[in-house]
Design a protein around this motif. Structure first.
Motif, PDB file in Angstrom:
ATOM      1  N   PRO A   1     -30.711  -9.142  46.896  1.00 32.34           N
ATOM      2  CA  PRO A   1     -30.953 -10.400  46.190  1.00 32.34           C
ATOM      3  C   PRO A   1     -31.594 -11.426  47.105  1.00 32.34           C
ATOM      4  CG  PRO A   1     -28.632 -10.173  46.719  1.00 32.34           C
ATOM      5  CD  PRO A   1     -29.282  -8.865  47.085  1.00 32.34           C
ATOM      6  N   SER A   2     -32.336 -12.340  46.514  1.00 29.08           N
ATOM      7  CA  SER A   2     -33.032 -13.380  47.268  1.00 29.08           C
ATOM      8  C   SER A   2     -32.272 -14.692  47.134  1.00 29.08           C
ATOM      9  CB  SER A   2     -34.466 -13.532  46.751  1.00 29.08           C
ATOM     10  OG  SER A   2     -35.116 -14.587  47.411  1.00 29.08           O
ATOM     11  N   PRO A   3     -31.610 -15.181  48.226  1.00 24.40           N
ATOM     12  CA  PRO A   3     -30.844 -16.427  48.129  1.00 24.40           C
ATOM     13  C   PRO A   3     -31.719 -17.662  48.020  1.00 24.40           C
ATOM     14  CG  PRO A   3     -30.872 -15.622  50.384  1.00 24.40           C
ATOM     15  CD  PRO A   3     -31.542 -14.568  49.555  1.00 24.40           C
ATOM     16  N   THR A   4     -32.989 -17.548  48.433  1.00 23.88           N
ATOM     17  CA  THR A   4     -33.876 -18.710  48.416  1.00 23.88           C
ATOM     18  C   THR A   4     -34.674 -18.817  47.130  1.00 23.88           C
ATOM     19  OG1 THR A   4     -35.632 -17.436  49.496  1.00 23.88           O
ATOM     20  CG2 THR A   4     -34.077 -18.625  50.923  1.00 23.88           C
ATOM     21  N   ARG A   5     -34.409 -17.934  46.185  1.00 17.67           N
ATOM     22  CA  ARG A   5     -35.190 -17.945  44.956  1.00 17.67           C
ATOM     23  C   ARG A   5     -34.848 -19.161  44.103  1.00 17.67           C
ATOM     24  NH1 ARG A   5     -35.752 -12.996  40.617  1.00 17.67           N
ATOM     25  NH2 ARG A   5     -37.286 -14.006  39.276  1.00 17.67           N
ATOM     26  N   ARG A   6     -35.863 -19.770  43.555  1.00 19.22           N
ATOM     27  CA  ARG A   6     -35.679 -20.956  42.735  1.00 19.22           C
ATOM     28  C   ARG A   6     -35.036 -20.578  41.396  1.00 19.22           C
ATOM     29  NH1 ARG A   6     -40.634 -25.102  41.262  1.00 19.22           N
ATOM     30  NH2 ARG A   6     -39.374 -26.806  40.419  1.00 19.22           N
ATOM     31  N   GLN A   7     -33.978 -21.318  41.022  1.00 16.42           N
ATOM     32  CA  GLN A   7     -33.222 -20.986  39.830  1.00 16.42           C
ATOM     33  C   GLN A   7     -33.500 -21.937  38.664  1.00 16.42           C
ATOM     34  OE1 GLN A   7     -31.414 -18.258  39.637  1.00 16.42           O
ATOM     35  NE2 GLN A   7     -31.781 -17.731  41.792  1.00 16.42           N
ATOM     36  N   ARG A   8     -34.298 -22.966  38.869  1.00 10.17           N
ATOM     37  CA  ARG A   8     -34.532 -23.933  37.804  1.00 10.17           C
ATOM     38  C   ARG A   8     -35.364 -23.309  36.695  1.00 10.17           C
ATOM     39  NH1 ARG A   8     -38.055 -29.225  38.914  1.00 10.17           N
ATOM     40  NH2 ARG A   8     -39.700 -27.796  38.259  1.00 10.17           N
ATOM     41  N   SER A   9     -34.932 -23.518  35.457  1.00  7.99           N
ATOM     42  CA  SER A   9     -35.654 -22.958  34.318  1.00  7.99           C
ATOM     43  C   SER A   9     -36.902 -23.775  34.035  1.00  7.99           C
ATOM     44  CB  SER A   9     -34.747 -22.939  33.087  1.00  7.99           C
ATOM     45  OG  SER A   9     -34.304 -24.258  32.784  1.00  7.99           O
ATOM     46  N   GLY A  10     -37.929 -23.104  33.554  1.00  3.79           N
ATOM     47  CA  GLY A  10     -39.181 -23.785  33.243  1.00  3.79           C
ATOM     48  C   GLY A  10     -39.263 -24.181  31.782  1.00  3.79           C
ATOM     49  N   LYS A  11     -40.407 -24.669  31.404  1.00  2.00           N
ATOM     50  CA  LYS A  11     -40.607 -25.091  30.022  1.00  2.00           C
ATOM     51  C   LYS A  11     -40.622 -23.899  29.071  1.00  2.00           C
ATOM     52  CE  LYS A  11     -43.147 -29.337  31.069  1.00  2.00           C
ATOM     53  NZ  LYS A  11     -44.411 -30.102  30.845  1.00  2.00           N
ATOM     54  N   LEU A  12     -41.064 -22.753  29.573  1.00  2.00           N
ATOM     55  CA  LEU A  12     -41.106 -21.540  28.764  1.00  2.00           C
ATOM     56  C   LEU A  12     -40.207 -20.481  29.385  1.00  2.00           C
ATOM     57  CD1 LEU A  12     -44.922 -21.162  27.952  1.00  2.00           C
ATOM     58  CD2 LEU A  12     -43.129 -21.954  26.418  1.00  2.00           C
ATOM     59  N   SER A  13     -39.510 -19.757  28.555  1.00  2.00           N
ATOM     60  CA  SER A  13     -38.713 -18.640  29.041  1.00  2.00           C
ATOM     61  C   SER A  13     -39.620 -17.452  29.343  1.00  2.00           C
ATOM     62  CB  SER A  13     -37.662 -18.243  28.004  1.00  2.00           C
ATOM     63  OG  SER A  13     -38.294 -17.745  26.835  1.00  2.00           O
ATOM     64  N   ARG A  14     -39.064 -16.441  29.994  1.00  2.00           N
ATOM     65  CA  ARG A  14     -39.839 -15.233  30.291  1.00  2.00           C
ATOM     66  C   ARG A  14     -40.316 -14.564  29.012  1.00  2.00           C
ATOM     67  NH1 ARG A  14     -36.506 -11.550  33.724  1.00  2.00           N
ATOM     68  NH2 ARG A  14     -37.453 -12.610  35.505  1.00  2.00           N
ATOM     69  N   ALA A  15     -39.464 -14.513  28.001  1.00  2.00           N
ATOM     70  CA  ALA A  15     -39.838 -13.895  26.729  1.00  2.00           C
ATOM     71  C   ALA A  15     -40.974 -14.660  26.060  1.00  2.00           C
ATOM     72  CB  ALA A  15     -38.630 -13.825  25.800  1.00  2.00           C
ATOM     73  N   GLU A  16     -40.949 -15.989  26.138  1.00  2.00           N
ATOM     74  CA  GLU A  16     -42.011 -16.790  25.517  1.00  2.00           C
ATOM     75  C   GLU A  16     -43.340 -16.599  26.233  1.00  2.00           C
ATOM     76  OE1 GLU A  16     -39.546 -20.576  23.670  1.00  2.00           O
ATOM     77  OE2 GLU A  16     -40.038 -20.558  25.816  1.00  2.00           O
TER      78      GLU A  16
ATOM     79  N   SER B   1     -51.027 -20.168  36.735  1.00  2.00           N
ATOM     80  CA  SER B   1     -50.426 -20.011  38.063  1.00  2.00           C
ATOM     81  C   SER B   1     -49.111 -19.229  38.017  1.00  2.00           C
ATOM     82  CB  SER B   1     -50.192 -21.382  38.696  1.00  2.00           C
ATOM     83  OG  SER B   1     -49.194 -22.104  37.998  1.00  2.00           O
ATOM     84  N   LEU B   2     -48.456 -19.200  36.858  1.00  2.00           N
ATOM     85  CA  LEU B   2     -47.195 -18.467  36.707  1.00  2.00           C
ATOM     86  C   LEU B   2     -47.399 -17.025  36.257  1.00  2.00           C
ATOM     87  CD1 LEU B   2     -45.023 -21.180  34.919  1.00  2.00           C
ATOM     88  CD2 LEU B   2     -44.858 -20.460  37.309  1.00  2.00           C
ATOM     89  N   MET B   3     -48.604 -16.662  35.886  1.00  2.00           N
ATOM     90  CA  MET B   3     -48.854 -15.316  35.364  1.00  2.00           C
ATOM     91  C   MET B   3     -48.520 -14.190  36.339  1.00  2.00           C
ATOM     92  SD  MET B   3     -52.297 -15.827  33.063  1.00  2.00           S
ATOM     93  CE  MET B   3     -52.507 -14.077  32.801  1.00  2.00           C
ATOM     94  N   PRO B   4     -48.757 -14.327  37.667  1.00  2.00           N
ATOM     95  CA  PRO B   4     -48.390 -13.223  38.572  1.00  2.00           C
ATOM     96  C   PRO B   4     -46.918 -12.852  38.527  1.00  2.00           C
ATOM     97  CG  PRO B   4     -49.889 -14.736  39.673  1.00  2.00           C
ATOM     98  CD  PRO B   4     -49.522 -15.375  38.364  1.00  2.00           C
ATOM     99  N   ARG B   5     -46.040 -13.784  38.125  1.00  2.00           N
ATOM    100  CA  ARG B   5     -44.614 -13.474  38.037  1.00  2.00           C
ATOM    101  C   ARG B   5     -44.308 -12.506  36.891  1.00  2.00           C
ATOM    102  NH1 ARG B   5     -41.576 -19.330  38.903  1.00  2.00           N
ATOM    103  NH2 ARG B   5     -42.812 -20.026  40.714  1.00  2.00           N
ATOM    104  N   ARG B   6     -45.235 -12.322  35.997  1.00  2.00           N
ATOM    105  CA  ARG B   6     -45.011 -11.418  34.856  1.00  2.00           C
ATOM    106  C   ARG B   6     -45.488 -10.004  35.149  1.00  2.00           C
ATOM    107  NH1 ARG B   6     -43.303 -15.898  33.964  1.00  2.00           N
ATOM    108  NH2 ARG B   6     -41.635 -14.773  35.003  1.00  2.00           N
ATOM    109  N   PHE B   7     -45.963  -9.742  36.362  1.00  2.00           N
ATOM    110  CA  PHE B   7     -46.503  -8.421  36.695  1.00  2.00           C
ATOM    111  C   PHE B   7     -45.424  -7.335  36.598  1.00  2.00           C
ATOM    112  CE2 PHE B   7     -47.451  -5.062  39.791  1.00  2.00           C
ATOM    113  CZ  PHE B   7     -48.697  -4.655  39.348  1.00  2.00           C
ATOM    114  N   VAL B   8     -44.293  -7.536  37.267  1.00  2.00           N
ATOM    115  CA  VAL B   8     -43.230  -6.529  37.262  1.00  2.00           C
ATOM    116  C   VAL B   8     -42.633  -6.344  35.864  1.00  2.00           C
ATOM    117  CG1 VAL B   8     -40.974  -5.908  38.199  1.00  2.00           C
ATOM    118  CG2 VAL B   8     -42.730  -6.853  39.706  1.00  2.00           C
ATOM    119  N   PRO B   9     -42.287  -7.419  35.144  1.00  2.00           N
ATOM    120  CA  PRO B   9     -41.775  -7.200  33.777  1.00  2.00           C
ATOM    121  C   PRO B   9     -42.736  -6.434  32.876  1.00  2.00           C
ATOM    122  CG  PRO B   9     -41.327  -9.447  34.471  1.00  2.00           C
ATOM    123  CD  PRO B   9     -42.206  -8.841  35.521  1.00  2.00           C
ATOM    124  N   LEU B  10     -44.031  -6.704  32.992  1.00  2.00           N
ATOM    125  CA  LEU B  10     -45.007  -5.994  32.170  1.00  2.00           C
ATOM    126  C   LEU B  10     -45.092  -4.524  32.555  1.00  2.00           C
ATOM    127  CD1 LEU B  10     -47.873  -8.635  31.923  1.00  2.00           C
ATOM    128  CD2 LEU B  10     -46.540  -7.733  30.021  1.00  2.00           C
TER     129      LEU B  10
END
Length: 288
Positions: free
Chosen positions: A29-44, A87-96
């Motif tokens: 696990p990554s302890p430094t990972r940002r946990q704040r939710s954004g305006k859109l969820s991952r599903a959205e 700018s957030l699109m690269p975060r969807r690479f693994v889920p896709l």
């Protein structure tokens, strides 16, 4: 072609819940990972990216401003700016990647293989192209030379995606068909005694046409008929390129380009009315 956007979102939301549970139990696990939710969820976010390829829009910025910002605005509580979304699109690479793997088609024993070019720039701009620096290569198809990548593709007779790989241009049929058994129909570009032997030893029969300078061999009538129906995979590739925007040369990041390709393939997996080949009337030979 009609798509139920409510059902599509429910499918993506169910997947994101399973993916979040898997992500929460990572080995490191990554302890430094940002946990704040954004305006859109991952599903959205996944929903917007997949819906773009199922819509009549050909440009993602236009779809974001008018398709999401106007037509489907009531479906979202808040929307980020277009630049922030990109700018957030690269975060969807693994889920896709995981989602596409989970949407793999049925192992029917009848498969079709082909490859298609993914041009990254016009031939006149090869010398000054920097976005995919070191990744693409020059290649040649029946329509001429190109500069880019190649999508190697295997589907079953129902038009469902079974395996794929993106390379600079090498043939990787042996790698992407490791889990398949039965018969695989391909064009003359896949003729290789070495590949045929490898596939045959693990239960996959490669069937292709012959070149003009090759000796003719007898072929089972059923295989000859199925080889003529190989156009089904070319139809699938045509749908992906002409209707769903798989290929374009406006990418500004290699990662975003891969996300674009993966979201297009996921959208095709959810697309109703896929091209298919009927096997109900065949009684010439049984397939495993």
């Amino acid at each position: 072609m009609a798509i139920d956007i409510t059902a599509l979102y429910c499918c993506l939301d169910d997947f994101c819940k399973v993916f979040a549970d898997w992500e929460a139990h990572q080995l490191i696990p990554s302890p430094t990972r940002r946990q704040r939710s954004g305006k859109l969820s991952r599903a959205e976010m996944l929903f917007i990216m997949v819906l773009f390829h199922l819509s009549p829009y050909k440009n993602f910025k236009t779809f974001s401003l008018y398709g999401i910002g106007c037509q489907h605005r009531a479906c979202f509580r808040d929307l980020p700016h277009y630049d922030r979304f990109v700018s957030l699109m690269p975060r969807r690479f693994v889920p896709l990647m995981v989602l596409l793997h989970s949407l793999s088609g049925e192992e029917s024993g009848v498969y079709f293989a082909d490859s298609s070019k993914l041009t990254v720039c016009h031939n006149c701009r090869i010398g000054r192209h920097r976005v995919f620096d070191g990744l693409p290569a020059r290649g040649k198809t029946s329509t001429g030379w190109f500069f880019g990548l190649k999508l190697h593709f295997v589907i079953n007779h129902k038009g469902q995606i079974m395996a794929l790989k993106i390379t600079p241009g090498n043939t990787v049929l042996d790698e992407i068909s490791q889990h398949l058994r039965g018969k695989l129909y391909a064009d003359k570009g896949y003729i290789s005694r070495e590949v045929f032997t490898k596939l045959w030893q693990r239960g996959l029969h490669l069937i292709t046409g012959i070149r003009r300078n090759m000796r003719n061999h007898l072929m089972v009538l059923g295989d000859k008929i199925m080889l003529r129906k190989r156009f089904v995979i070319e139809t699938v590739l045509n749908i992906l390129k002409s209707e769903m925007g798989l290929e374009h040369t406006r990418h500004r990041s290699p990662v975003n380009a891969m996300v674009h390709i993966l979201s297009c393939l996921v959208a095709y997996a959810y697309r109703p009315g896929k091209p298919s080949v009927s096997l109900t009337n065949r009684k010439l030979e049984a397939y495993p």
